[in-house]
Enzyme design. Structure first.
Site, PDB file in Angstrom:
ATOM      1  N   HIS A  66      -1.528  -5.958   2.285  1.00  0.00           N
ATOM      2  CA  HIS A  66      -1.016  -4.655   1.830  1.00  0.00           C
ATOM      3  C   HIS A  66       0.398  -4.430   2.350  1.00  0.00           C
ATOM      4  O   HIS A  66       0.594  -3.921   3.455  1.00  0.00           O
ATOM      5  CB  HIS A  66      -1.943  -3.531   2.316  1.00  0.00           C
ATOM      6  CG  HIS A  66      -1.642  -2.209   1.694  1.00  0.00           C
ATOM      7  ND1 HIS A  66      -2.576  -1.212   1.581  1.00  0.00           N
ATOM      8  CD2 HIS A  66      -0.509  -1.699   1.144  1.00  0.00           C
ATOM      9  CE1 HIS A  66      -2.037  -0.159   0.991  1.00  0.00           C
ATOM     10  NE2 HIS A  66      -0.777  -0.435   0.727  1.00  0.00           N
ATOM     11  N   HIS A  68       4.639  -3.339   1.026  1.00  0.00           N
ATOM     12  CA  HIS A  68       5.569  -2.854  -0.002  1.00  0.00           C
ATOM     13  C   HIS A  68       6.895  -3.578   0.217  1.00  0.00           C
ATOM     14  O   HIS A  68       7.539  -3.377   1.249  1.00  0.00           O
ATOM     15  CB  HIS A  68       5.760  -1.339   0.116  1.00  0.00           C
ATOM     16  CG  HIS A  68       4.487  -0.570  -0.118  1.00  0.00           C
ATOM     17  ND1 HIS A  68       4.112  -0.105  -1.359  1.00  0.00           N
ATOM     18  CD2 HIS A  68       3.480  -0.222   0.726  1.00  0.00           C
ATOM     19  CE1 HIS A  68       2.938   0.512  -1.268  1.00  0.00           C
ATOM     20  NE2 HIS A  68       2.537   0.452  -0.011  1.00  0.00           N
ATOM     21  N   LEU A  69       7.277  -4.420  -0.736  1.00  0.00           N
ATOM     22  CA  LEU A  69       8.539  -5.162  -0.607  1.00  0.00           C
ATOM     23  C   LEU A  69       9.673  -4.478  -1.359  1.00  0.00           C
ATOM     24  O   LEU A  69      10.829  -4.880  -1.250  1.00  0.00           O
ATOM     25  CB  LEU A  69       8.371  -6.607  -1.082  1.00  0.00           C
ATOM     26  CG  LEU A  69       7.345  -7.436  -0.293  1.00  0.00           C
ATOM     27  CD1 LEU A  69       7.285  -8.871  -0.827  1.00  0.00           C
ATOM     28  CD2 LEU A  69       7.639  -7.448   1.204  1.00  0.00           C
ATOM     29  N   ASN A 100       4.243  -0.458  -6.734  1.00  0.00           N
ATOM     30  CA  ASN A 100       5.012   0.781  -6.943  1.00  0.00           C
ATOM     31  C   ASN A 100       6.505   0.563  -6.726  1.00  0.00           C
ATOM     32  O   ASN A 100       7.141   1.204  -5.895  1.00  0.00           O
ATOM     33  CB  ASN A 100       4.478   1.920  -6.061  1.00  0.00           C
ATOM     34  CG  ASN A 100       4.488   1.600  -4.585  1.00  0.00           C
ATOM     35  OD1 ASN A 100       4.563   0.428  -4.187  1.00  0.00           O
ATOM     36  ND2 ASN A 100       4.415   2.615  -3.742  1.00  0.00           N
ATOM     37  N   HIS A 186      -5.889   3.101  -3.457  1.00  0.00           N
ATOM     38  CA  HIS A 186      -5.386   4.103  -2.520  1.00  0.00           C
ATOM     39  C   HIS A 186      -6.229   5.344  -2.823  1.00  0.00           C
ATOM     40  O   HIS A 186      -6.019   6.002  -3.831  1.00  0.00           O
ATOM     41  CB  HIS A 186      -3.893   4.312  -2.831  1.00  0.00           C
ATOM     42  CG  HIS A 186      -3.273   5.541  -2.269  1.00  0.00           C
ATOM     43  ND1 HIS A 186      -2.221   5.485  -1.381  1.00  0.00           N
ATOM     44  CD2 HIS A 186      -3.519   6.858  -2.480  1.00  0.00           C
ATOM     45  CE1 HIS A 186      -1.847   6.733  -1.069  1.00  0.00           C
ATOM     46  NE2 HIS A 186      -2.622   7.584  -1.720  1.00  0.00           N
ATOM     47  N   HIS A 239      -6.282   1.015   3.313  1.00  0.00           N
ATOM     48  CA  HIS A 239      -5.944   1.876   4.461  1.00  0.00           C
ATOM     49  C   HIS A 239      -6.919   3.044   4.744  1.00  0.00           C
ATOM     50  O   HIS A 239      -6.588   4.208   4.563  1.00  0.00           O
ATOM     51  CB  HIS A 239      -4.520   2.411   4.348  1.00  0.00           C
ATOM     52  CG  HIS A 239      -4.084   2.912   2.998  1.00  0.00           C
ATOM     53  ND1 HIS A 239      -4.835   3.745   2.214  1.00  0.00           N
ATOM     54  CD2 HIS A 239      -2.941   2.694   2.302  1.00  0.00           C
ATOM     55  CE1 HIS A 239      -4.170   4.015   1.097  1.00  0.00           C
ATOM     56  NE2 HIS A 239      -3.028   3.389   1.139  1.00  0.00           N
ATOM     57  N   ASP A 312       0.016  -2.082   5.535  1.00  0.00           N
ATOM     58  CA  ASP A 312       0.649  -1.064   4.678  1.00  0.00           C
ATOM     59  C   ASP A 312       2.123  -0.897   5.060  1.00  0.00           C
ATOM     60  O   ASP A 312       2.632   0.227   5.135  1.00  0.00           O
ATOM     61  CB  ASP A 312      -0.101   0.278   4.748  1.00  0.00           C
ATOM     62  CG  ASP A 312       0.372   1.252   3.660  1.00  0.00           C
ATOM     63  OD1 ASP A 312       1.127   0.840   2.763  1.00  0.00           O
ATOM     64  OD2 ASP A 312      -0.015   2.441   3.723  1.00  0.00           O
ATOM     65  N   HIS A 316      11.264   2.696   4.453  1.00  0.00           N
ATOM     66  CA  HIS A 316      12.042   3.815   3.921  1.00  0.00           C
ATOM     67  C   HIS A 316      13.363   3.868   4.669  1.00  0.00           C
ATOM     68  O   HIS A 316      13.418   3.538   5.856  1.00  0.00           O
ATOM     69  CB  HIS A 316      11.305   5.147   4.118  1.00  0.00           C
ATOM     70  CG  HIS A 316      10.077   5.280   3.257  1.00  0.00           C
ATOM     71  ND1 HIS A 316      10.140   5.432   1.891  1.00  0.00           N
ATOM     72  CD2 HIS A 316       8.755   5.263   3.570  1.00  0.00           C
ATOM     73  CE1 HIS A 316       8.909   5.516   1.398  1.00  0.00           C
ATOM     74  NE2 HIS A 316       8.050   5.404   2.394  1.00  0.00           N
ATOM     75  N   PHE A 330       6.346   9.364   2.937  1.00  0.00           N
ATOM     76  CA  PHE A 330       5.205   8.851   3.706  1.00  0.00           C
ATOM     77  C   PHE A 330       5.373   7.349   3.936  1.00  0.00           C
ATOM     78  O   PHE A 330       5.746   6.621   3.026  1.00  0.00           O
ATOM     79  CB  PHE A 330       3.912   9.072   2.923  1.00  0.00           C
ATOM     80  CG  PHE A 330       3.523  10.517   2.725  1.00  0.00           C
ATOM     81  CD1 PHE A 330       2.727  11.167   3.659  1.00  0.00           C
ATOM     82  CD2 PHE A 330       3.939  11.223   1.602  1.00  0.00           C
ATOM     83  CE1 PHE A 330       2.347  12.489   3.471  1.00  0.00           C
ATOM     84  CE2 PHE A 330       3.573  12.553   1.415  1.00  0.00           C
ATOM     85  CZ  PHE A 330       2.775  13.193   2.350  1.00  0.00           C
TER      86      PHE A 330
HETATM   87 ZN   LIG Z   1      -1.501   3.611  -0.235  1.00  0.00          ZN
END
Ligand SMILES: [Zn+2]
Length: 450
Positions: A66, A68-69, A100, A186, A239, A312, A316, A330
């Site tokens: 899990h 996010h790239l 996403n 999620h 998560h 996760d 940011h 978040f």
């Molecule tokens: Zn999530």
């Protein structure tokens, strides 16, 4: 074709094969594990180079199911290149990236783009895109699962958001089941979350921050778990944050649902009190909950109700996180610190064995991802890709910004002193990361190993 390599003098922990003792590891020219034997059995002359791992633990490379790239579209936060650098620094050799992005990974084109970019810039880290369940994550129109799987997608999730409609999720599960694919979710009931920015409890009330009721997650865990029971689809809860969700997963598993679930390092280690004076690096979804929730997640990982650890990792920019608690996005980054923070929090304190922690980062996620590109990973079995980490369990070090590999710095652990450190990471037999300020033993390993 690379050179063959003998990693000698280390203590091998390979939970998939039940190994927890001194072993030498021979990596072949094909970048695969050729042999794992008791010290002295493999003749060093068989190898082109020798890595001295004295005092170090040798384990399979970690899997993070899990992350996010952010690429395409979020390159100010992270790119596939910087995300893979963060992975290597944390000992992760395989990562599963969420859809996403911008555009959303809901098409064969974006899935292929991510795979191509990973090949070009990933530095040898294996990247597996998880595609979106619905077009544009909008929750209405299902994507073409068959085409996406054909392009290399590992499974499906709208992560960042839930699939709001139960009917859409039910249809998605029927399609995924027919294709042998897994749906990841999620779990969040957005109508209940509302404007909530942290867990609804004594801390949020004291601070006057809008809270997210604990039912927001547990309702959707139960809803999707019921749908998984009914459709027979493989379903993975992303998560998990609170004890109600843990209880729901326990009940669903007892009923025979094909359900798995993950725990993140932050939910295992932190509570909502960490939000303190509006600490935006303690703001994530699902939120940090209370101490009883944290303990329930730890116990559930220990008893197998939760199946593995996943970070996760959610980069940011500093400017976005500086907007103040209510406005900040978040999420926190997590790959660089996952091993060290959990080793410090659980292994050093005698709560877990090092073998248990390594299992939760290797063979356990590989099992969850069976059928989703996890096969053959998280093991030092003969013929497996030589994805491995060298760990110094005794290293005491302060985690600083310079240790971050990610393009972002939204990490609650900066300035923290850890015990235990990933000293080097190999992917396909090639060194993709090594500590530069390490002690003598590592300096030897590193100079010999590249
Ligand atoms: Zn999530």
């Amino acid at each position: 074709m690379s050179k063959s390599m003998l990693i000698t003098g280390g203590h091998v922990i390979d939970p998939a094969n039940g190994v927890d003792e001194p072993r030498d590891v021979l990596v072949g020219e094909d970048g695969r594990i050729s042999a794992v034997e008791r010290p002295g059995v493999i003749n060093a002359e068989r190898a082109d180079k020798v890595v001295d791992a004295s005092g170090l633990v040798v384990a399979p490379g970690f899997l993070d199911i899990h992350v996010h790239l952010r690429e395409p579209g979020g390159e100010a936060q992270e790119t596939i290149e910087t995300g893979c650098r963060a992975a290597a620094k944390g000992g992760f050799t395989s990562v599963w990236c969420m859809p996403n992005t911008n555009p959303t990974n809901d098409s064969v084109w974006v899935t292929r783009y991510i795979l191509d970019r990973a090949r070009e810039s990933g530095g040898g880290i294996h990247v597996h895109p998880v595609a979106a369940v619905t077009k544009g994550l909008a929750g209405r129109e299902l994507n073409d699962f068959g085409a996406l799987l054909g392009a290399g997608a590992a499974g499906f999730t709208d992560d960042g958001r839930p699939v709001e409609s139960a009917a859409v999720m039910r249809t998605a599960m029927m399609h995924a089941r027919d294709l042998g694919a897994t749906i990841f979710d999620h779990c969040e009931e957005l109508s209940i979350t509302g404007a909530g920015a942290m867990h609804l409890g004594p801390t949020s009330l004291r601070q006057g921050i809008p809270g997210i009721p604990r039912s927001s997650e547990a309702l959707i865990v139960m809803r999707d778990g019921m749908l998984a029971l009914e459709t027979g689809c493989r379903f993975h809860v992303q998560h998990v944050s609170n004890q109600e969700s843990v209880e729901a997963i326990r009940w669903l598993k007892a009923r025979g649902a094909r359900i798995t679930a993950e725990a993140s390092p932050h939910h295992l280690l932190l509570t909502d009190e960490r939000v303190g004076e509006g600490e935006t690096n303690a703001k994530m979804k699902p939120p940090l909950c209370e101490e009883a929730d944290r303990q329930a997640i730890v116990a559930a990982l220990e008893d197998g109700t939760l199946d593995c650890i996943a970070t996760d990792h959610a980069p940011h920019t500093a400017s976005a996180k500086a907007r103040g608690f209510a406005e900040a996005p978040f999420g926190i980054i997590g790959m660089e610190t996952a091993f060290a923070s959990l080793h410090t929090g659980f292994v050093v304190r005698g709560k877990w064995t090092l073998r248990f922690l390594i299992e939760q980062l290797t063979s356990a996620p590989a099992k969850v991802m069976a059928g989703a590109m996890g096969e053959g990973k998280g093991t030092l079995g003969s013929g497996a890709p030589a994805d491995l980490v060298l760990i110094d369990p005794k290293a005491t070090w302060r985690f600083e910004e310079r240790h971050v590999g990610s393009r972002s710095r939204n990490c609650p652990w900066i300035g923290e002193t850890f015990r235990g450190r990933v000293e080097a990471t190999f992917a396909g037999g090639r060194c993709v990361y090594r500590v530069v300020d390490a002690g003598a033993s590592l300096a030897r390993a590193a100079s010999a190993g590249t």
